[in-house]
Design a protein around this motif. Structure first.
Motif, PDB file in Angstrom:
ATOM      1  N   ALA A  75       2.714  -2.637  -1.117  1.00 35.00           N
ATOM      2  CA  ALA A  75       1.539  -2.170  -1.853  1.00 35.00           C
ATOM      3  C   ALA A  75       0.394  -1.822  -0.899  1.00 35.00           C
ATOM      4  O   ALA A  75      -0.389  -0.920  -1.160  1.00 35.00           O
ATOM      5  N   PHE A  76       0.318  -2.542   0.224  1.00 35.77           N
ATOM      6  CA  PHE A  76      -0.732  -2.282   1.212  1.00 35.77           C
ATOM      7  C   PHE A  76      -0.644  -0.861   1.731  1.00 35.77           C
ATOM      8  O   PHE A  76      -1.663  -0.156   1.848  1.00 35.77           O
ATOM      9  N   PHE A  77       0.560  -0.409   2.035  1.00 35.43           N
ATOM     10  CA  PHE A  77       0.718   0.940   2.576  1.00 35.43           C
ATOM     11  C   PHE A  77       0.511   2.017   1.524  1.00 35.43           C
ATOM     12  O   PHE A  77       0.398   3.195   1.855  1.00 35.43           O
ATOM     13  N   GLU A  78       0.446   1.633   0.257  1.00 31.39           N
ATOM     14  CA  GLU A  78       0.178   2.590  -0.815  1.00 31.39           C
ATOM     15  C   GLU A  78      -1.306   2.629  -1.175  1.00 31.39           C
ATOM     16  O   GLU A  78      -1.700   3.334  -2.105  1.00 31.39           O
ATOM     17  N   SER A  79      -2.127   1.864  -0.444  1.00 35.86           N
ATOM     18  CA  SER A  79      -3.545   1.749  -0.780  1.00 35.86           C
ATOM     19  C   SER A  79      -4.414   2.155   0.406  1.00 35.86           C
ATOM     20  O   SER A  79      -3.921   2.566   1.453  1.00 35.86           O
TER      21      SER A  79
ATOM     22  N   LEU B 145      -0.965  -6.828   5.024  1.00 36.03           N
ATOM     23  CA  LEU B 145       0.366  -6.859   5.632  1.00 36.03           C
ATOM     24  C   LEU B 145       1.085  -8.167   5.363  1.00 36.03           C
ATOM     25  O   LEU B 145       2.310  -8.206   5.189  1.00 36.03           O
ATOM     26  N   LEU B 146       0.337  -9.265   5.331  1.00 39.40           N
ATOM     27  CA  LEU B 146       0.948 -10.581   5.142  1.00 39.40           C
ATOM     28  C   LEU B 146       1.253 -10.885   3.677  1.00 39.40           C
ATOM     29  O   LEU B 146       2.258 -11.533   3.373  1.00 39.40           O
ATOM     30  N   SER B 147       0.397 -10.409   2.766  1.00 40.59           N
ATOM     31  CA  SER B 147       0.561 -10.801   1.368  1.00 40.59           C
ATOM     32  C   SER B 147       1.298  -9.782   0.495  1.00 40.59           C
ATOM     33  O   SER B 147       2.028 -10.155  -0.420  1.00 40.59           O
ATOM     34  N   HIS B 148       1.111  -8.483   0.751  1.00 35.27           N
ATOM     35  CA  HIS B 148       1.756  -7.464  -0.084  1.00 35.27           C
ATOM     36  C   HIS B 148       1.961  -6.194   0.747  1.00 35.27           C
ATOM     37  O   HIS B 148       1.291  -5.192   0.536  1.00 35.27           O
TER      38      HIS B 148
END
Length: 329
Positions: free
Chosen positions: A119-123, A113-116
């Motif tokens: 993309a996090f929600f797509e993984s 959540l803090l870094s990307h």
């Protein structure tokens, strides 16, 4: 004489993407006879009853299939060849799959959540997967369920599909996450699910080339982020509802096309790959189910990430496993 219906076999057809594919086929084309190839026969029967309630004139069969068991695949192949005695298996959807979730990965959630965040929600970074799972056949559980069980089924059904059949794999947002040739079944890695889908992407093109002389095509579709029953293993129903709500909100605000969320939208790519005219499909393309902000489904076409050397290595390993379990001559 009434012409034979085209046989469409859907592994994991009792729920999620598989059941959505069955609904789509029966709604679009009455010439299909749908076969739900499922491990859980109770859920399979419930799915068949649901389909027949909506399409009472349809032909829907149920075949027991557990892709994590070679013996089950062999029995299912015999049953499917019997069903296809008066025609060919037109469509084989390699859809059954599993992700053995151990727990939520709190560190992964915070870090992602803090870094990307997008993309996090797509993984699947929020989920810690189980390691060291091996089947009774001596293979990595996720690898055998998602890849080899289907690979063996294709080998056993190639002749029954000859002359117009089409294989459609349900892929994912696969990447080379921790993939190692020394542990290609990803028994001891942290991302066995992603690894299995990476393998699917690698073998699709060479498998298509192998099957073409038989008049059979092999394609890959990607359903996007679908909220199916993968999260049920956590035993946290409130978390499932939270994920769905967050996905809807993010999709509307940011317009992330891969947030298909529901199974019917997620099945769009698979159905396109299955039903499009021959000149419109290409094994070098991955067919992505996508949606607009408001949820209107469409298909995006993107180049399939492929490494020739890796594909050759994996095909060799898979062929070796098939030979190991070959039927007595």
């Amino acid at each position: 004489m009434t012409p034979a219906k085209r046989l469409a076999v859907i592994t994991g057809g009792n729920s999620g993407i598989g059941l959505a594919i069955a609904r789509r086929l029966l709604s679009l084309n009455s010439e299909f006879r749908v076969v739900l190839a499922c491990r859980n026969q109770v859920k399979g029967k419930a799915a068949r009853d649901e389909l027949l309630m909506t399409y009472p004139q349809a032909l829907v069969d149920l075949v027991e299939l557990d892709t994590s068991s070679v013996a089950s695949v062999e029995r299912a192949a015999i049953a499917l060849r019997t069903l296809s005695y008066d025609g060919i298996i037109s469509l084989l959807f390699c859809n059954a799959g599993s992700m053995a979730i151990d727990s939520l990965d709190i560190f992964g959630i915070v870090s992602g959540l803090l870094s990307h965040p997008i993309a996090f929600f797509e993984s699947s970074e929020a989920l810690r997967q189980k390691r060291g799972l091996v089947t009774a056949d001596g293979m990595g559980e996720t690898f055998q369920t998602n890849v080899f069980g289907h690979y063996l089924l294709i080998a056993r059904l190639t002749e029954a599909m000859a002359g117009g059949g089409r294989v459609i794999w349900t892929g994912s947002a696969a990447s080379q996450l921790q993939f190692k040739a020394s542990d290609y079944q990803h028994v001891w890695g942290d991302k066995p699910y992603e690894s299995s889908k990476y393998i699917v992407d690698q073998i699709a093109m060479p498998l298509d080339q192998r099957l073409r002389p038989f008049g059979v095509r092999c394609l890959v579709a990607e359903p996007g982020n679908v909220c199916t029953n993968f999260l049920a293993g956590l035993g946290l129903p409130f978390f499932e509802y939270l994920v769905v709500g967050v996905f809807y909100f993010i999709r509307f605000v940011l317009g992330i096309a891969r947030f298909t969320i529901n199974a019917d939208s997620g099945a769009e790519g698979c159905c396109y790959a299955a039903l499009a005219d021959e000149e419109c499909v290409d094994s070098r393309i991955k067919y992505h189910s996508q949606v607009t902000r408001t949820g209107k489904a469409y298909v995006g076409q993107f180049p399939l990430a492929h490494n020739k050397d890796t594909a050759a290595f994996l095909m060799g390993r898979l062929d070796g496993l098939v030979k190991r379990f070959d039927e007595p001559k």
